[in-house]
Design a protein around this motif. Structure first.
Motif, PDB file in Angstrom:
ATOM      1  N   MET A   1      39.493  63.217  39.087  1.00 34.53           N
ATOM      2  CA  MET A   1      37.817  62.333  38.972  1.00 34.53           C
ATOM      3  C   MET A   1      39.248  61.044  39.798  1.00 34.53           C
ATOM      4  O   MET A   1      39.902  59.919  38.591  1.00 34.53           O
ATOM      5  CB  MET A   1      38.167  62.178  37.343  1.00 34.53           C
ATOM      6  CG  MET A   1      37.714  62.905  36.760  1.00 34.53           C
ATOM      7  SD  MET A   1      37.238  62.397  34.860  1.00 34.53           S
ATOM      8  CE  MET A   1      38.450  62.449  34.376  1.00 34.53           C
ATOM      9  N   SER A   2      39.334  61.018  40.868  1.00 37.63           N
ATOM     10  CA  SER A   2      39.738  59.399  41.450  1.00 37.63           C
ATOM     11  C   SER A   2      38.934  58.774  41.192  1.00 37.63           C
ATOM     12  O   SER A   2      37.693  58.365  41.451  1.00 37.63           O
ATOM     13  CB  SER A   2      40.004  60.019  42.901  1.00 37.63           C
ATOM     14  OG  SER A   2      38.812  60.485  43.688  1.00 37.63           O
ATOM     15  N   GLY A   3      39.735  57.092  41.421  1.00 31.82           N
ATOM     16  CA  GLY A   3      39.062  56.303  40.737  1.00 31.82           C
ATOM     17  C   GLY A   3      38.022  56.313  39.357  1.00 31.82           C
ATOM     18  O   GLY A   3      37.156  55.461  38.930  1.00 31.82           O
ATOM     19  N   SER A   4      38.593  57.123  37.979  1.00 27.68           N
ATOM     20  CA  SER A   4      38.187  57.190  37.300  1.00 27.68           C
ATOM     21  C   SER A   4      38.474  56.386  36.250  1.00 27.68           C
ATOM     22  O   SER A   4      39.170  55.523  36.582  1.00 27.68           O
ATOM     23  CB  SER A   4      38.550  58.651  36.846  1.00 27.68           C
ATOM     24  OG  SER A   4      39.868  58.410  35.924  1.00 27.68           O
ATOM     25  N   THR A   5      37.559  56.596  34.933  1.00 28.21           N
ATOM     26  CA  THR A   5      37.732  55.152  34.108  1.00 28.21           C
ATOM     27  C   THR A   5      39.227  54.866  33.594  1.00 28.21           C
ATOM     28  O   THR A   5      40.024  55.812  33.736  1.00 28.21           O
ATOM     29  CB  THR A   5      36.777  56.148  32.827  1.00 28.21           C
ATOM     30  OG1 THR A   5      36.698  57.311  32.418  1.00 28.21           O
ATOM     31  CG2 THR A   5      35.350  55.514  33.254  1.00 28.21           C
ATOM     32  N   ARG A   6      39.069  53.559  32.843  1.00 29.84           N
ATOM     33  CA  ARG A   6      40.333  53.909  32.251  1.00 29.84           C
ATOM     34  C   ARG A   6      41.076  54.833  31.123  1.00 29.84           C
ATOM     35  O   ARG A   6      41.732  54.445  30.684  1.00 29.84           O
ATOM     36  CB  ARG A   6      40.749  52.468  31.622  1.00 29.84           C
ATOM     37  CG  ARG A   6      39.343  52.412  30.322  1.00 29.84           C
ATOM     38  CD  ARG A   6      38.764  51.333  29.751  1.00 29.84           C
ATOM     39  NE  ARG A   6      37.697  51.507  28.458  1.00 29.84           N
ATOM     40  CZ  ARG A   6      36.579  51.836  28.740  1.00 29.84           C
ATOM     41  NH1 ARG A   6      36.073  51.532  30.064  1.00 29.84           N
ATOM     42  NH2 ARG A   6      35.621  51.689  27.859  1.00 29.84           N
ATOM     43  N   ARG A   7      40.946  55.673  30.601  1.00 30.02           N
ATOM     44  CA  ARG A   7      41.379  56.664  29.656  1.00 30.02           C
ATOM     45  C   ARG A   7      40.258  57.904  29.806  1.00 30.02           C
ATOM     46  O   ARG A   7      39.226  58.011  29.974  1.00 30.02           O
ATOM     47  CB  ARG A   7      40.241  55.854  28.072  1.00 30.02           C
ATOM     48  CG  ARG A   7      38.718  55.677  27.770  1.00 30.02           C
ATOM     49  CD  ARG A   7      38.169  54.945  26.272  1.00 30.02           C
ATOM     50  NE  ARG A   7      36.831  55.031  26.534  1.00 30.02           N
ATOM     51  CZ  ARG A   7      36.247  53.831  26.689  1.00 30.02           C
ATOM     52  NH1 ARG A   7      36.944  53.392  27.838  1.00 30.02           N
ATOM     53  NH2 ARG A   7      34.741  53.983  26.785  1.00 30.02           N
ATOM     54  N   SER A   8      41.164  58.513  29.624  1.00 28.40           N
ATOM     55  CA  SER A   8      40.569  60.373  28.850  1.00 28.40           C
ATOM     56  C   SER A   8      39.551  60.300  27.675  1.00 28.40           C
ATOM     57  O   SER A   8      39.067  59.530  27.336  1.00 28.40           O
ATOM     58  CB  SER A   8      41.676  61.221  28.474  1.00 28.40           C
ATOM     59  OG  SER A   8      42.615  61.281  29.775  1.00 28.40           O
ATOM     60  N   ALA A   9      38.945  60.994  28.217  1.00 31.08           N
ATOM     61  CA  ALA A   9      37.255  61.103  27.327  1.00 31.08           C
ATOM     62  C   ALA A   9      37.672  61.826  26.078  1.00 31.08           C
ATOM     63  O   ALA A   9      38.475  62.881  26.009  1.00 31.08           O
ATOM     64  CB  ALA A   9      36.592  61.920  27.740  1.00 31.08           C
ATOM     65  N   MET A 202      50.958  48.239  47.656  1.00 31.71           N
ATOM     66  CA  MET A 202      50.878  47.899  49.010  1.00 31.71           C
ATOM     67  C   MET A 202      51.937  48.194  50.365  1.00 31.71           C
ATOM     68  O   MET A 202      52.153  47.374  51.012  1.00 31.71           O
ATOM     69  CB  MET A 202      52.443  45.959  48.653  1.00 31.71           C
ATOM     70  CG  MET A 202      52.026  45.343  47.459  1.00 31.71           C
ATOM     71  SD  MET A 202      50.407  44.599  47.417  1.00 31.71           S
ATOM     72  CE  MET A 202      51.173  43.147  48.038  1.00 31.71           C
ATOM     73  N   SER A 203      51.334  49.514  50.254  1.00 29.71           N
ATOM     74  CA  SER A 203      51.396  49.936  51.759  1.00 29.71           C
ATOM     75  C   SER A 203      49.734  50.334  51.936  1.00 29.71           C
ATOM     76  O   SER A 203      49.870  50.432  53.354  1.00 29.71           O
ATOM     77  CB  SER A 203      51.864  51.297  51.277  1.00 29.71           C
ATOM     78  OG  SER A 203      51.531  51.946  50.281  1.00 29.71           O
ATOM     79  N   ARG A 204      48.986  50.582  51.148  1.00 35.13           N
ATOM     80  CA  ARG A 204      47.758  51.350  51.586  1.00 35.13           C
ATOM     81  C   ARG A 204      46.787  49.963  51.056  1.00 35.13           C
ATOM     82  O   ARG A 204      46.238  49.899  49.870  1.00 35.13           O
ATOM     83  CB  ARG A 204      46.869  52.851  51.081  1.00 35.13           C
ATOM     84  CG  ARG A 204      47.828  53.372  50.450  1.00 35.13           C
ATOM     85  CD  ARG A 204      47.809  55.255  49.978  1.00 35.13           C
ATOM     86  NE  ARG A 204      47.933  54.545  48.944  1.00 35.13           N
ATOM     87  CZ  ARG A 204      47.930  55.590  47.349  1.00 35.13           C
ATOM     88  NH1 ARG A 204      47.110  56.539  48.201  1.00 35.13           N
ATOM     89  NH2 ARG A 204      47.787  55.199  46.360  1.00 35.13           N
ATOM     90  N   GLY A 276      44.202  55.995  48.551  1.00 37.75           N
ATOM     91  CA  GLY A 276      43.995  55.014  48.023  1.00 37.75           C
ATOM     92  C   GLY A 276      43.144  53.834  48.952  1.00 37.75           C
ATOM     93  O   GLY A 276      43.335  52.714  48.283  1.00 37.75           O
ATOM     94  N   SER A 277      42.826  54.797  50.135  1.00 34.97           N
ATOM     95  CA  SER A 277      41.760  53.297  50.521  1.00 34.97           C
ATOM     96  C   SER A 277      39.912  53.263  51.267  1.00 34.97           C
ATOM     97  O   SER A 277      39.900  52.849  51.209  1.00 34.97           O
ATOM     98  CB  SER A 277      42.408  53.448  52.247  1.00 34.97           C
ATOM     99  OG  SER A 277      44.018  53.422  52.043  1.00 34.97           O
TER     100      SER A 277
END
Length: 421
Positions: A1-9, A202-204, A276-277
């Motif tokens: 779940m790339s870019g997923s919500t803050r918590r596990s369901a 700070m690399s991507r 990451g980009s």
């Protein structure tokens, strides 16, 4: 779940444990056929002051239910319906995101018993931080309140997600602000240092903060708009409380990442893919619209709130409010109704006060009438089975997090900012 919500369901962890139409529509639902002079009639809008008092009573009972002799207390996050009614199990874990909201909601009202309960939960968050088997300043996704009542730490959600860390940090900064007790600021700084050591990217480009770590130490290399909004608010608070400008600089990194996620039509995307980009454009979650506005106070996200009103509003029977994402707009996510109402209140543009009040009225109707309710707390969704778009479902069960967001919205208190003295 790339870019997923803050918590596990919750249902995912449970499975592991057990193998402008808005205003018119909501106002109409609130008023029904009742007369203004008969507040007890079917369909009459509940009294806001009484509603707030009852919601705090709900949180009081949840906090007081699981305490040990040392004064540590941890409220279960969900109860009723899907999480309780099956004959073979009762799902009791406490999610630290919800616990953080409970703490902040108590500081918003600030009565002596509120601060006492806020400290009981905050002290428990420090306890689980101190007792973590890795011991590097992190907290985990969720814990078992039955364990806390027995004086021990039982981890039920072992992942270390960046957004959860930041929310616990904001709860601790609030407690330091409210009480002046240094232990809360020290705990918040430990969490912030963990975030910086383990998730700063700070690399991507666009630079920002990644998703955290799984139980086995695997890093989540995507970046989330929600997480970076959380960090923006949390690190800004740390800069204010510690006087150390490095936290302001780090907050700016997170803030710039959020800005990079805004699309041409004004909505803010969920984050990046695994590289990451590359921007992850689906689904588009509510939190990325409301929390960017709340965390930054930047007028550029007015367009994100307008996009939300045009694209994410659901109608489910008498209830109207936002869904979790554009994947499923068939049901109302009452937690989201709280932070959308708050964002609209604070924006205070033309019609925003009425829109916010309509959202709050619908939450109050749910408090009184929703399936699996108790007349005090707020259920997570208007009916069962709301698809978040991130691989999980949400249910109409009483929820401490949804209740706390309602109280913050009713008070006009922004959890991403420290109160003005």
């Amino acid at each position: 779940m790339s870019g997923s919500t803050r918590r596990s369901a919750p249902w995912v962890i449970a499975a592991a444990l057990v193998a402008a139409a808005l205003v018119a529509g909501a106002a109409s639902a609130a008023s029904g056929d009742a007369t203004p002079d008969d507040p007890t009639a079917a369909g009459a809008a509940p009294d806001p002051t009484l509603s707030v008092s009852l919601a705090y009573e709900f949180l009081d009972a949840r906090v007081d239910e699981f305490c040990d002799g040392a004064g540590h207390c941890l409220p279960r996050s969900y109860q009723g319906g899907f999480f309780t009614d099956l004959p073979t199990w009762d799902f009791t874990p406490s999610f630290v995101y919800d616990d953080a909201l409970v703490v902040i909601a108590y500081t918003a009202r600030g009565l002596p018993d509120d601060i006492r309960r806020a400290q009981a939960v905050g002290d428990t968050l420090l306890f689980v931080q101190d007792e973590d088997p890795i011991g590097d300043g992190r907290v985990r996704t969720s814990y078992e309140p039955h364990g806390i009542r027995q004086g021990r730490v039982e981890i039920t959600g072992p992942g270390t997600f960046t957004g959860n860390q930041a929310w616990v940090g904001m709860a601790l900064t609030r407690l330091f602000h409210a009480t002046g007790e240094q232990k809360y600021l020290d705990g918040a700084v430990r969490i912030a240092q963990w975030i910086q050591r383990n998730t700063a990217d700070m690399s991507r480009a666009p630079y920002g903060y990644t998703g955290g770590q799984l139980e086995d130490g695997t890093s989540l290399v995507w970046k989330s708009t929600e997480h970076n909004s959380d960090i923006s608010g949390f690190f800004t608070q740390l800069a204010q409380l510690t006087g150390d400008p490095v936290w302001a600089d780090r907050a700016a990194v997170a803030t710039d990442f959020v800005a990079a996620m805004q699309s041409a039509d004004g909505h803010v995307d969920t984050g990046t893919l695994l590289d990451g980009s590359t921007v992850n454009t689906h689904p588009v979650p509510l939190d990325s619209q409301t929390w960017t506005s709340l965390a930054t106070g930047d007028a550029r996200y007015d367009a994100a709130l307008d996009w939300t009103l045009a694209n994410l509003i659901a109608t489910d029977g008498q209830y109207q409010g936002p869904s979790i994402s554009d994947t499923d707009v068939s049901k109302v996510w009452f937690e989201g109704s709280g932070h959308l109402a708050l964002a609209l209140k604070l924006r205070n543009g033309a019609g925003d006060a009425d829109r916010a009040e309509a959202l709050l009225d619908s939450i109050r109707l749910g408090q009184r009438d929703a399936a699996n309710g108790d007349g005090k707390g707020i259920v997570a969704t208007s009916t069962d089975g709301l698809d978040s778009g991130f691989g999980d479902l949400y249910y109409a069960s009483l929820h401490t997090g949804a209740t706390a967001w309602y109280l913050l919205a009713a008070a006009g208190d922004n959890p991403f900012s420290l109160p003005v003295d």
